[in-house]
Design an enzyme around this catalytic site. Structure first.
Site, PDB file in Angstrom:
ATOM      1  N   ARG A  16       0.857  -1.195   0.000  1.00  0.00           N
ATOM      2  CA  ARG A  16       0.000   0.000   0.000  1.00  0.00           C
ATOM      3  C   ARG A  16       0.893   1.244   0.000  1.00  0.00           C
ATOM      4  O   ARG A  16       2.119   1.138  -0.062  1.00  0.00           O
ATOM      5  CB  ARG A  16      -0.904  -0.001   1.243  1.00  0.00           C
ATOM      6  CG  ARG A  16      -0.114   0.194   2.524  1.00  0.00           C
ATOM      7  CD  ARG A  16      -0.987   0.212   3.765  1.00  0.00           C
ATOM      8  NE  ARG A  16      -0.209   0.668   4.912  1.00  0.00           N
ATOM      9  CZ  ARG A  16      -0.545   0.498   6.175  1.00  0.00           C
ATOM     10  NH1 ARG A  16      -1.665  -0.145   6.472  1.00  0.00           N
ATOM     11  NH2 ARG A  16       0.210   0.966   7.135  1.00  0.00           N
ATOM     12  N   ASP A  37       6.026  -7.383   1.856  1.00  0.00           N
ATOM     13  CA  ASP A  37       5.345  -6.676   2.957  1.00  0.00           C
ATOM     14  C   ASP A  37       4.991  -7.688   4.044  1.00  0.00           C
ATOM     15  O   ASP A  37       4.992  -8.896   3.794  1.00  0.00           O
ATOM     16  CB  ASP A  37       4.065  -5.978   2.437  1.00  0.00           C
ATOM     17  CG  ASP A  37       3.700  -4.730   3.239  1.00  0.00           C
ATOM     18  OD1 ASP A  37       3.385  -4.872   4.433  1.00  0.00           O
ATOM     19  OD2 ASP A  37       3.747  -3.628   2.676  1.00  0.00           O
ATOM     20  N   ASP A  58       9.310  -9.871   6.374  1.00  0.00           N
ATOM     21  CA  ASP A  58       9.542  -8.908   7.454  1.00  0.00           C
ATOM     22  C   ASP A  58      10.963  -8.382   7.275  1.00  0.00           C
ATOM     23  O   ASP A  58      11.925  -9.151   7.361  1.00  0.00           O
ATOM     24  CB  ASP A  58       9.380  -9.605   8.808  1.00  0.00           C
ATOM     25  CG  ASP A  58       9.457  -8.618   9.972  1.00  0.00           C
ATOM     26  OD1 ASP A  58      10.119  -7.564   9.823  1.00  0.00           O
ATOM     27  OD2 ASP A  58       8.854  -8.909  11.018  1.00  0.00           O
ATOM     28  N   VAL A  59      11.102  -7.085   7.032  1.00  0.00           N
ATOM     29  CA  VAL A  59      12.430  -6.532   6.717  1.00  0.00           C
ATOM     30  C   VAL A  59      13.420  -6.650   7.877  1.00  0.00           C
ATOM     31  O   VAL A  59      14.618  -6.465   7.685  1.00  0.00           O
ATOM     32  CB  VAL A  59      12.362  -5.055   6.245  1.00  0.00           C
ATOM     33  CG1 VAL A  59      11.633  -4.936   4.921  1.00  0.00           C
ATOM     34  CG2 VAL A  59      11.742  -4.149   7.308  1.00  0.00           C
ATOM     35  N   ASN A  85      11.621   0.706   1.192  1.00  0.00           N
ATOM     36  CA  ASN A  85      10.536   1.642   1.497  1.00  0.00           C
ATOM     37  C   ASN A  85       9.795   1.314   2.799  1.00  0.00           C
ATOM     38  O   ASN A  85       9.236   2.202   3.431  1.00  0.00           O
ATOM     39  CB  ASN A  85       9.551   1.642   0.312  1.00  0.00           C
ATOM     40  CG  ASN A  85       8.207   2.221   0.675  1.00  0.00           C
ATOM     41  OD1 ASN A  85       8.042   3.432   0.729  1.00  0.00           O
ATOM     42  ND2 ASN A  85       7.227   1.358   0.953  1.00  0.00           N
ATOM     43  N   TYR A 150      11.923   7.690  15.548  1.00  0.00           N
ATOM     44  CA  TYR A 150      11.713   7.811  14.097  1.00  0.00           C
ATOM     45  C   TYR A 150      12.796   8.702  13.497  1.00  0.00           C
ATOM     46  O   TYR A 150      13.413   8.363  12.478  1.00  0.00           O
ATOM     47  CB  TYR A 150      10.319   8.392  13.827  1.00  0.00           C
ATOM     48  CG  TYR A 150       9.941   8.420  12.368  1.00  0.00           C
ATOM     49  CD1 TYR A 150       9.528   7.264  11.711  1.00  0.00           C
ATOM     50  CD2 TYR A 150       9.979   9.606  11.630  1.00  0.00           C
ATOM     51  CE1 TYR A 150       9.173   7.281  10.362  1.00  0.00           C
ATOM     52  CE2 TYR A 150       9.624   9.633  10.282  1.00  0.00           C
ATOM     53  CZ  TYR A 150       9.220   8.467   9.659  1.00  0.00           C
ATOM     54  OH  TYR A 150       8.871   8.493   8.331  1.00  0.00           O
ATOM     55  N   LYS A 154      15.661   7.649  10.661  1.00  0.00           N
ATOM     56  CA  LYS A 154      15.697   8.249   9.324  1.00  0.00           C
ATOM     57  C   LYS A 154      17.016   8.983   9.066  1.00  0.00           C
ATOM     58  O   LYS A 154      17.488   9.032   7.926  1.00  0.00           O
ATOM     59  CB  LYS A 154      14.484   9.154   9.117  1.00  0.00           C
ATOM     60  CG  LYS A 154      13.154   8.389   9.095  1.00  0.00           C
ATOM     61  CD  LYS A 154      13.092   7.352   7.965  1.00  0.00           C
ATOM     62  CE  LYS A 154      11.739   6.710   7.803  1.00  0.00           C
ATOM     63  NZ  LYS A 154      11.702   5.699   6.728  1.00  0.00           N
ATOM     64  N   THR A 185      -0.796   9.002   3.049  1.00  0.00           N
ATOM     65  CA  THR A 185      -0.895   7.532   3.115  1.00  0.00           C
ATOM     66  C   THR A 185      -1.419   7.172   4.503  1.00  0.00           C
ATOM     67  O   THR A 185      -1.648   8.054   5.330  1.00  0.00           O
ATOM     68  CB  THR A 185       0.486   6.869   2.928  1.00  0.00           C
ATOM     69  OG1 THR A 185       1.305   7.256   4.035  1.00  0.00           O
ATOM     70  CG2 THR A 185       1.159   7.259   1.622  1.00  0.00           C
TER      71      THR A 185
HETATM   72  P1  NAD Z   1       2.380   3.088   4.853  1.00  0.00           P
HETATM   73  O1  NAD Z   1       2.193   2.829   6.299  1.00  0.00           O
HETATM   74  O2  NAD Z   1       1.194   3.140   3.976  1.00  0.00           O
HETATM   75  O3  NAD Z   1       3.402   2.039   4.206  1.00  0.00           O
HETATM   76  C1  NAD Z   1       4.409   1.390   4.912  1.00  0.00           C
HETATM   77  C2  NAD Z   1       4.425  -0.062   4.478  1.00  0.00           C
HETATM   78  O4  NAD Z   1       5.517  -0.727   5.152  1.00  0.00           O
HETATM   79  C3  NAD Z   1       3.137  -0.800   4.873  1.00  0.00           C
HETATM   80  O5  NAD Z   1       2.619  -1.523   3.789  1.00  0.00           O
HETATM   81  C4  NAD Z   1       3.594  -1.709   5.995  1.00  0.00           C
HETATM   82  O6  NAD Z   1       2.850  -2.909   6.127  1.00  0.00           O
HETATM   83  C5  NAD Z   1       5.039  -1.982   5.592  1.00  0.00           C
HETATM   84  N1  NAD Z   1       5.850  -2.483   6.711  1.00  0.00           N
HETATM   85  C6  NAD Z   1       5.852  -2.035   7.989  1.00  0.00           C
HETATM   86  N2  NAD Z   1       6.683  -2.793   8.747  1.00  0.00           N
HETATM   87  C7  NAD Z   1       7.224  -3.727   7.919  1.00  0.00           C
HETATM   88  C8  NAD Z   1       8.143  -4.786   8.097  1.00  0.00           C
HETATM   89  N3  NAD Z   1       8.682  -5.040   9.303  1.00  0.00           N
HETATM   90  N4  NAD Z   1       8.494  -5.535   7.028  1.00  0.00           N
HETATM   91  C9  NAD Z   1       7.946  -5.299   5.804  1.00  0.00           C
HETATM   92  N5  NAD Z   1       7.043  -4.322   5.578  1.00  0.00           N
HETATM   93  C10 NAD Z   1       6.685  -3.540   6.621  1.00  0.00           C
HETATM   94  O7  NAD Z   1       3.163   4.502   4.785  1.00  0.00           O
HETATM   95  P2  NAD Z   1       3.993   5.207   3.595  1.00  0.00           P
HETATM   96  O8  NAD Z   1       3.811   6.656   3.755  1.00  0.00           O
HETATM   97  O9  NAD Z   1       3.704   4.590   2.303  1.00  0.00           O
HETATM   98  O10 NAD Z   1       5.497   4.865   4.058  1.00  0.00           O
HETATM   99  C11 NAD Z   1       6.514   4.468   3.147  1.00  0.00           C
HETATM  100  C12 NAD Z   1       7.855   5.023   3.616  1.00  0.00           C
HETATM  101  O11 NAD Z   1       7.841   6.456   3.522  1.00  0.00           O
HETATM  102  C13 NAD Z   1       8.209   4.713   5.060  1.00  0.00           C
HETATM  103  O12 NAD Z   1       9.588   4.361   5.154  1.00  0.00           O
HETATM  104  C14 NAD Z   1       7.961   6.030   5.776  1.00  0.00           C
HETATM  105  O13 NAD Z   1       8.730   6.166   6.945  1.00  0.00           O
HETATM  106  C15 NAD Z   1       8.347   7.013   4.706  1.00  0.00           C
HETATM  107  N6  NAD Z   1       7.793   8.366   4.870  1.00  0.00           N
HETATM  108  C16 NAD Z   1       6.446   8.576   4.907  1.00  0.00           C
HETATM  109  C17 NAD Z   1       5.979   9.883   5.017  1.00  0.00           C
HETATM  110  C18 NAD Z   1       4.499  10.207   5.011  1.00  0.00           C
HETATM  111  O14 NAD Z   1       4.156  11.373   5.248  1.00  0.00           O
HETATM  112  N7  NAD Z   1       3.614   9.283   4.733  1.00  0.00           N
HETATM  113  C19 NAD Z   1       6.876  10.952   5.105  1.00  0.00           C
HETATM  114  C20 NAD Z   1       8.242  10.680   5.071  1.00  0.00           C
HETATM  115  C21 NAD Z   1       8.689   9.395   4.945  1.00  0.00           C
END
Ligand code: NAD
Length: 246
Positions: A16, A37, A58-59, A85, A150, A154, A185
């Site tokens: 997602r 995922d 699981d990463v 990601n 967090y 990062k 998201t």
């Molecule tokens: P999201 O929560 O929709 O997606 C994150 C995905 O990572 C999910 O599908 C989740 O199931 C998966 N995940 C979580 N733990 C996991 C694990 N242990 N192993 C495998 N998969 C795992 O959110 P997003 O916004 O799509 O996030 C994607 C990336 O972007 C992340 O690294 C997040 O930190 C980064 N990010 C997001 C934002 C934001 O505003 N949404 C801003 C900056 C950075």
């Protein structure tokens, strides 16, 4: 011809959100895509919809990573792109964050990226080609208020990316980081605590006046995954609607 024609790409956290959008765009640009995922059902469904392969992964697990690499090589014989990601967010002030909570975020966001780079590097070095894209955040560039773990994770991703870029440049392997701002998201619900007013306040503070959609980040990931970015390595790519410009 697609911009990723013939390339084999792994996208973690691709069930997602941003990973899901990247997987779809990469398929549309001609790549073979492996989505991984922890969300089994959603991952299966998304992969089937876009013609990708889904692997439950699981990463945090080195053995899971070995399996992802093994299965990708078995199916496609190479790995051109890794989008690290997958990530989690949790609000937590310093004094409210337990060691266990801190370690949990570091395990997913930081150790997961380390293990991913380590898992694909031997294949990319042998191919003398590869692009690793690590998803950091603007929280890897400036302080994230009330999110000590967090922010730490990062910043670590940004640093690791540069170390690995320096190490692997001579083998034709690149590593860059993406630093998104506010992206619409599921994670935004974690950031705002599901509070609509907080969401609107945050969005209003973005200079362009709105959050980004996931596919807006996907286009940047596409550029870094493709050979169009062949002279970029060890670099930070900010996509934040101007938040860190001030
Ligand atoms: P999201 O929560 O929709 O997606 C994150 C995905 O990572 C999910 O599908 C989740 O199931 C998966 N995940 C979580 N733990 C996991 C694990 N242990 N192993 C495998 N998969 C795992 O959110 P997003 O916004 O799509 O996030 C994607 C990336 O972007 C992340 O690294 C997040 O930190 C980064 N990010 C997001 C934002 C934001 O505003 N949404 C801003 C900056 C950075």
């Amino acid at each position: 011809m697609g911009r990723l024609q013939g390339k084999v790409c792994i996208v973690t956290g691709g069930a997602r959100g941003q990973g899901g959008a990247e997987a779809e765009l990469f398929r549309n640009e001609g790549a073979e895509v492996i989505i991984t995922d922890v969300l089994d059902e959603l991952g299966q469904r998304h992969a089937a919809a876009i013609g990708a392969t889904f692997l439950l992964h699981d990463v945090r697990s080195e053995t899971d990573w070995d399996e992802v690499v093994r299965q990708t090589l078995e199916r496609h014989g190479r790995i051109d792109v890794l989008i690290n990601n997958a990530g989690i967010y949790a609000r937590g002030k310093l004094l409210d964050t337990s060691l266990e909570q801190y370690r949990h975020i570091i395990e997913v966001n930081q150790v997961g990226v380390f293990l991913g780079m380590k898992a694909v590097a031997p294949t990319m070095i042998a191919q003398h080609a590869g692009s690793i894209v690590n998803i950091s955040s603007i929280a890897g560039l400036i302080g994230a208020a009330h999110a000590v773990a967090y922010g730490a994770s990062k910043f670590a991703v940004r640093g690791m990316t540069k170390s690995v870029a320096l190490e692997l440049a001579r083998y034709g392997v690149r590593a860059n980081s993406i630093h998104p701002g506010m992206i619409e998201t599921d994670m935004i619900t974690d950031v705002t605590g599901g509070n609509a007013q907080r969401h609107d306040r945050m969005a209003g503070a973005v200079p362009v006046g709105r959050p980004a959609a996931a596919d807006e980040v996907a286009y940047l990931a596409l550029y870094l995954a493709s050979d169009e970015s062949r002279y970029s390595t060890g670099a930070e790519f900010v996509i934040d609607g101007g938040v860190t410009a001030g």
